[in-house]
Design a protein around this motif. Structure first.
Motif, PDB file in Angstrom:
ATOM      1  N   TRP A  90      -0.356   4.128  12.435  1.00  0.00           N
ATOM      2  CA  TRP A  90      -1.025   4.008  11.132  1.00  0.00           C
ATOM      3  C   TRP A  90      -2.494   3.619  11.313  1.00  0.00           C
ATOM      4  O   TRP A  90      -3.371   4.195  10.687  1.00  0.00           O
ATOM      5  CB  TRP A  90      -0.296   3.005  10.257  1.00  0.00           C
ATOM      6  N   ASN A 140       0.868  -1.176   0.000  1.00  0.00           N
ATOM      7  CA  ASN A 140       0.000   0.000   0.000  1.00  0.00           C
ATOM      8  C   ASN A 140       0.909   1.231   0.000  1.00  0.00           C
ATOM      9  O   ASN A 140       1.600   1.507   0.988  1.00  0.00           O
ATOM     10  CB  ASN A 140      -0.897  -0.025   1.237  1.00  0.00           C
ATOM     11  N   LEU A 141       0.913   1.984  -1.111  1.00  0.00           N
ATOM     12  CA  LEU A 141       1.839   3.110  -1.249  1.00  0.00           C
ATOM     13  C   LEU A 141       1.650   4.157  -0.154  1.00  0.00           C
ATOM     14  O   LEU A 141       2.629   4.694   0.368  1.00  0.00           O
ATOM     15  CB  LEU A 141       1.697   3.746  -2.634  1.00  0.00           C
ATOM     16  N   ARG A 142       0.417   4.444   0.230  1.00  0.00           N
ATOM     17  CA  ARG A 142       0.183   5.417   1.307  1.00  0.00           C
ATOM     18  C   ARG A 142       0.810   4.945   2.614  1.00  0.00           C
ATOM     19  O   ARG A 142       1.373   5.726   3.378  1.00  0.00           O
ATOM     20  CB  ARG A 142      -1.312   5.653   1.492  1.00  0.00           C
ATOM     21  N   GLN A 143       0.713   3.642   2.887  1.00  0.00           N
ATOM     22  CA  GLN A 143       1.292   3.093   4.111  1.00  0.00           C
ATOM     23  C   GLN A 143       2.820   3.128   4.041  1.00  0.00           C
ATOM     24  O   GLN A 143       3.484   3.455   5.027  1.00  0.00           O
ATOM     25  CB  GLN A 143       0.794   1.669   4.331  1.00  0.00           C
ATOM     26  N   ILE A 161       4.682   5.266   2.389  1.00  0.00           N
ATOM     27  CA  ILE A 161       5.082   6.662   2.589  1.00  0.00           C
ATOM     28  C   ILE A 161       4.963   7.050   4.062  1.00  0.00           C
ATOM     29  O   ILE A 161       5.841   7.712   4.616  1.00  0.00           O
ATOM     30  CB  ILE A 161       4.251   7.599   1.687  1.00  0.00           C
ATOM     31  N   TYR A 162       3.895   6.640   4.714  1.00  0.00           N
ATOM     32  CA  TYR A 162       3.699   6.939   6.133  1.00  0.00           C
ATOM     33  C   TYR A 162       4.832   6.349   6.972  1.00  0.00           C
ATOM     34  O   TYR A 162       5.392   7.029   7.837  1.00  0.00           O
ATOM     35  CB  TYR A 162       2.341   6.409   6.603  1.00  0.00           C
ATOM     36  N   SER A 216      -5.381   5.955   9.969  1.00  0.00           N
ATOM     37  CA  SER A 216      -6.094   5.503   8.776  1.00  0.00           C
ATOM     38  C   SER A 216      -7.595   5.380   9.008  1.00  0.00           C
ATOM     39  O   SER A 216      -8.358   5.347   8.067  1.00  0.00           O
ATOM     40  CB  SER A 216      -5.535   4.174   8.277  1.00  0.00           C
TER      41      SER A 216
END
Length: 75
Positions: A69, A26-29, A31-32, A73
């Motif tokens: 996260w 998951n790209l958002r994860q 990056i986070y 999220s």
């Protein structure tokens, strides 16, 4: 301190052990995690989805970030 450089996922698993690694795609994860100081141990293109990446992180290093996260999220 310089980080280890692996040529293959098998090398990474041999070094850290499969049970100690978690795969995140998951790209958002990703990056986070990286924005909060947690760096992946291995990055490669997903085998079944060309053009997408999977990052392998150490579970012990991601435990705290993962709880953050989950809290962020859900908002």
């Amino acid at each position: 301190m310089r980080s280890l450089q692996f040529s293959t996922l098998d090398e990474c698993i041999e070094c850290y052990g499969r049970g100690n690694l978690v795969a995140i795609d998951n790209l958002r994860q990703i990056i986070y995690y990286t924005a909060n100081g947690c760096q992946p141990k291995f990055v490669y293109e997903k085998e079944n989805c060309p053009g997408k990446i999977t990052c392998w992180f150490l579970k012990s290093e991601t435990a705290y970030i993962y709880s953050k996260w989950l809290g962020n999220s859900s908002k």
